[in-house]
Each structure stands twice: as structure tokens, then as C-alpha cells.
Design a protein around this motif. Structure first.
Motif, PDB file in Angstrom:
ATOM      1  N   MET A   1       0.838  -1.196   0.000  1.00  0.00           N
ATOM      2  CA  MET A   1       0.000   0.000   0.000  1.00  0.00           C
ATOM      3  C   MET A   1       0.873   1.246   0.000  1.00  0.00           C
ATOM      4  N   ARG A   2       0.424   2.260  -0.730  1.00  0.00           N
ATOM      5  CA  ARG A   2       1.076   3.567  -0.693  1.00  0.00           C
ATOM      6  C   ARG A   2       0.073   4.613  -0.232  1.00  0.00           C
ATOM      7  N   ALA A   3       0.590   5.652   0.414  1.00  0.00           N
ATOM      8  CA  ALA A   3      -0.227   6.783   0.842  1.00  0.00           C
ATOM      9  C   ALA A   3       0.275   8.031   0.144  1.00  0.00           C
ATOM     10  N   ALA A   4      -0.584   9.043   0.067  1.00  0.00           N
ATOM     11  CA  ALA A   4      -0.218  10.334  -0.513  1.00  0.00           C
ATOM     12  C   ALA A   4      -1.056  11.409   0.153  1.00  0.00           C
ATOM     13  N   ILE A   5      -0.498  12.611   0.239  1.00  0.00           N
ATOM     14  CA  ILE A   5      -1.239  13.756   0.753  1.00  0.00           C
ATOM     15  C   ILE A   5      -1.520  14.681  -0.426  1.00  0.00           C
ATOM     16  N   TYR A   6      -2.780  14.823  -0.748  1.00  0.00           N
ATOM     17  CA  TYR A   6      -3.206  15.603  -1.900  1.00  0.00           C
ATOM     18  C   TYR A   6      -4.213  16.668  -1.458  1.00  0.00           C
ATOM     19  N   PHE A   7      -4.309  17.714  -2.278  1.00  0.00           N
ATOM     20  CA  PHE A   7      -5.486  18.575  -2.202  1.00  0.00           C
ATOM     21  C   PHE A   7      -6.479  18.101  -3.239  1.00  0.00           C
ATOM     22  N   THR A   8      -7.734  18.039  -2.847  1.00  0.00           N
ATOM     23  CA  THR A   8      -8.819  17.849  -3.797  1.00  0.00           C
ATOM     24  C   THR A   8     -10.014  18.626  -3.286  1.00  0.00           C
ATOM     25  N   PRO A   9     -10.819  19.218  -4.150  1.00  0.00           N
ATOM     26  CA  PRO A   9     -11.984  19.970  -3.675  1.00  0.00           C
ATOM     27  C   PRO A   9     -12.954  19.045  -2.930  1.00  0.00           C
ATOM     28  N   PRO A  10     -13.867  19.626  -2.152  1.00  0.00           N
ATOM     29  CA  PRO A  10     -14.855  18.804  -1.437  1.00  0.00           C
ATOM     30  C   PRO A  10     -15.669  17.919  -2.377  1.00  0.00           C
ATOM     31  N   ARG A  11     -16.235  16.885  -1.809  1.00  0.00           N
ATOM     32  CA  ARG A  11     -16.952  15.880  -2.590  1.00  0.00           C
ATOM     33  C   ARG A  11     -18.079  16.474  -3.426  1.00  0.00           C
ATOM     34  N   ASP A  12     -18.773  17.470  -2.881  1.00  0.00           N
ATOM     35  CA  ASP A  12     -19.931  18.034  -3.581  1.00  0.00           C
ATOM     36  C   ASP A  12     -19.598  19.281  -4.386  1.00  0.00           C
ATOM     37  N   TRP A  60       3.978   7.452  -1.270  1.00  0.00           N
ATOM     38  CA  TRP A  60       5.114   6.779  -0.638  1.00  0.00           C
ATOM     39  C   TRP A  60       4.624   5.508   0.060  1.00  0.00           C
ATOM     40  N   ARG A  61       5.551   4.558   0.212  1.00  0.00           N
ATOM     41  CA  ARG A  61       5.276   3.375   1.030  1.00  0.00           C
ATOM     42  C   ARG A  61       5.518   3.726   2.490  1.00  0.00           C
ATOM     43  N   LEU A  62       4.616   3.274   3.351  1.00  0.00           N
ATOM     44  CA  LEU A  62       4.766   3.531   4.771  1.00  0.00           C
ATOM     45  C   LEU A  62       5.899   2.684   5.356  1.00  0.00           C
ATOM     46  N   ARG A  63       6.608   3.244   6.318  1.00  0.00           N
ATOM     47  CA  ARG A  63       7.575   2.460   7.073  1.00  0.00           C
ATOM     48  C   ARG A  63       6.857   1.294   7.739  1.00  0.00           C
ATOM     49  N   GLU A  70      -1.970   6.372  12.095  1.00  0.00           N
ATOM     50  CA  GLU A  70      -1.017   7.380  12.565  1.00  0.00           C
ATOM     51  C   GLU A  70      -0.891   8.517  11.563  1.00  0.00           C
ATOM     52  N   VAL A  71      -0.813   8.167  10.299  1.00  0.00           N
ATOM     53  CA  VAL A  71      -0.714   9.192   9.262  1.00  0.00           C
ATOM     54  C   VAL A  71      -1.969  10.056   9.259  1.00  0.00           C
ATOM     55  N   ASP A  72      -3.122   9.414   9.363  1.00  0.00           N
ATOM     56  CA  ASP A  72      -4.389  10.145   9.355  1.00  0.00           C
ATOM     57  C   ASP A  72      -4.493  11.081  10.559  1.00  0.00           C
ATOM     58  N   GLN A  73      -4.093  10.617  11.720  1.00  0.00           N
ATOM     59  CA  GLN A  73      -4.133  11.462  12.912  1.00  0.00           C
ATOM     60  C   GLN A  73      -3.195  12.653  12.775  1.00  0.00           C
ATOM     61  N   HIS A  74      -2.029  12.412  12.180  1.00  0.00           N
ATOM     62  CA  HIS A  74      -1.076  13.499  11.975  1.00  0.00           C
ATOM     63  C   HIS A  74      -1.645  14.526  10.992  1.00  0.00           C
ATOM     64  N   LEU A  75      -2.334  14.036   9.967  1.00  0.00           N
ATOM     65  CA  LEU A  75      -2.934  14.944   8.996  1.00  0.00           C
ATOM     66  C   LEU A  75      -4.022  15.787   9.655  1.00  0.00           C
ATOM     67  N   ALA A  76      -4.814  15.185  10.544  1.00  0.00           N
ATOM     68  CA  ALA A  76      -5.850  15.940  11.246  1.00  0.00           C
ATOM     69  C   ALA A  76      -5.230  17.065  12.062  1.00  0.00           C
ATOM     70  N   SER A  77      -4.150  16.780  12.770  1.00  0.00           N
ATOM     71  CA  SER A  77      -3.479  17.807  13.579  1.00  0.00           C
ATOM     72  C   SER A  77      -2.843  18.869  12.694  1.00  0.00           C
ATOM     73  N   VAL A 123       8.606  11.688   7.830  1.00  0.00           N
ATOM     74  CA  VAL A 123       8.968  10.736   8.882  1.00  0.00           C
ATOM     75  C   VAL A 123       8.253   9.398   8.697  1.00  0.00           C
ATOM     76  N   PHE A 124       7.134   9.384   7.978  1.00  0.00           N
ATOM     77  CA  PHE A 124       6.354   8.164   7.786  1.00  0.00           C
ATOM     78  C   PHE A 124       6.802   7.363   6.556  1.00  0.00           C
ATOM     79  N   ARG A 125       7.720   7.907   5.783  1.00  0.00           N
ATOM     80  CA  ARG A 125       8.068   7.329   4.476  1.00  0.00           C
ATOM     81  C   ARG A 125       9.185   6.293   4.589  1.00  0.00           C
TER      82      ARG A 125
END
Length: 234
Positions: A1-12, A60-63, A70-77, A123-125
Motif C-alpha cells: 500500500m502507498r499513501a499520498a497527501i493531496y489537495f482535492t476539492p470537497p466531494r460536492d 510513498w510506502r509507509l515504514r 497514525e498518518v491520518d491522525q497526523h494529517l488531522a493535527s 517521517v512516515f516514508r
């Protein structure tokens, strides 16, 4: 699995719906919405798989010792401490050989957002494998891009960053570029020249190599106040 941090407009958002119609799929829904226009389909395979987005932290692939939570919680903060960035007007551009939506004028705030996202999530990569490095065609990169590839796992960061929302594959023939460009200008007419608020970030995931990316969670910027950040898990 790979993760990425992107901007995308809201769903609607209207722009999200335009992009879903262009690609035939919506990264929020995780499914193919409809078959894309057959005359366009050969030119959108790559951006359709990645989903409509602007890259802030490339996939990126997660460590091994890092979880997606953890990644999601960090993104929320991370999003809770930021304010939105306004793009005054979008335009359609041919970047080297592919079409994308770009700001008519980039701002320092966009570069700051990219830099902060890049450094905060590194740090997660997991380190890239030789095969992953090779897929970036290092022989074609400039010296600076090569340094960035080795340091960050992606060459188009920091001074090489340009905010863009990719709409096509590489256009190999001038006649195809002209025809697809005309189709894009017609399809996205209502978005061209319009403002776009960068008001949050999304965690995209690729479940397995070659699979379509989809949105795991979205977090809106809350300006650093004490309110709970708005999150959407899909």
C-alpha cells in the motif's frame, strides 16, 4: 500500500463533479462512475487512476512500524493548525507534455503549504527501492531534481514544485494535444478563470500496486483555533 497527501476539492464541489465526469471516476466513491468519452479515454489513464488532485506529498510506502491511522491522525493535527489558501483564478496549461489546471499566479502561501506538508510527513516514508528510483527516470532529471529525489523520494518538490491538477497523460502528438486541449477548455469552461480555495487536504491510498487511488479521509483547515477539525472518512 502507498499513501499520498493531496489537495482535492470537497466531494460536492462543482469542480469535483467536472473532474469525475472527465475521468469517469470519483476518488471519493472508489468506483467507476461511467465510461469516459472513448475519444478521450486513451489520454487519461494515469490521472484517472490517481484521482483528481494536486500533489502536496507524493505517494510513498509507509515504514513497517507506521500505521495508516497514525498518518491520518497526523494529517488531522496538521490541518487543524492551518488557514486556507486562495487561488484567485484557475487556468488550463500544457506543462511540458500534459494538461493540468494551474493557478494563473502562484503565491508564496502555496509553496509554504507544499514545503510544510513535504517535511512534516516524511517521517512516515520508507526509503525508496532501486526500482522506485528507476521509475522516476533519474537520467532525465536535473542535478537539483536528482538531489531532491534522493532526499525526499520525489524530484518535483520545494524549488521544483508547481501546484497543478493533472488532467491527461503525456500528449505525444501535436494533433492530439490540440484536440484534447479543445475538449478540456469546453469541459472545464466554468472553472477556468474562477477562484479555488485550498481549504484542506486528503489522505489518498493505493491499496496495491497498480490499483486506483481512493480517498481514505479528508481534513479541512480550521485556522489554528480550538475547534475540532472537520474530517470526512470515505
Amino acid at each position: 500500500m502507498r499513501a499520498a497527501i493531496y489537495f482535492t476539492p470537497p466531494r460536492d464541489a462543482a469542480l469535483t463533479k467536472l473532474a469525475a465526469s472527465w475521468f469517469g471516476r470519483d476518488a471519493f466513491a472508489r468506483v467507476q462512475n461511467k465510461a469516459p468519452d472513448p475519444s478521450i479515454a486513451p489520454f487519461i489513464t494515469a490521472p484517472s487512476r490517481y484521482g483528481f488532485h494536486a500533489t502536496l506529498k507524493a505517494p510513498w510506502r509507509l515504514r513497517p512500524d507506521v500505521s495508516l491511522d497514525e498518518v491520518d491522525q497526523h494529517l488531522a493535527s496538521f490541518c487543524a493548525g492551518r488557514r486556507g489558501v486562495m487561488i484567485n483564478a484557475l487556468s488550463l496549461a500544457l506543462l511540458d507534455d500534459f494538461y493540468a489546471l494551474v493557478p494563473e499566479q502562484e503565491t508564496p502561501a502555496l509553496r509554504e503549504l507544499e514545503r510544510d506538508t513535504l517535511t512534516s510527513f516524511d517521517v512516515f516514508r520508507a526509503p525508496p527501492t532501486p526500482e522506485e528510483i528507476a521509475r522516476r527516470r533519474p537520467e532525465s532529471l536535473t542535478e537539483r531534481q536528482l538531489r531532491y529525489l534522493k532526499a525526499w523520494g520525489y524530484p518535483f518538490v520545494l524549488d521544483e514544485f508547481r501546484f497543478h491538477m493533472t488532467l491527461t497523460n503525456a500528449m505525444r502528438l501535436a494533433c492530439d494535444a490540440k484536440r484534447v486541449g479543445a475538449a478540456l477548455r469546453s469541459h472545464f469552461a466554468s472553472a477556468l478563470g474562477a477562484p479555488l480555495l485550498i481549504d484542506g487536504l486528503a489522505l489518498f491510498i493505493e491499496p496495491a500496486p497498480g490499483h486506483a487511488f481512493h480517498i481514505h479521509a479528508c481534513h479541512r483547515f480550521s485556522g489554528g483555533d480550538d475547534t475540532t477539525p472537520r474530517a470526512s472518512h470515505v
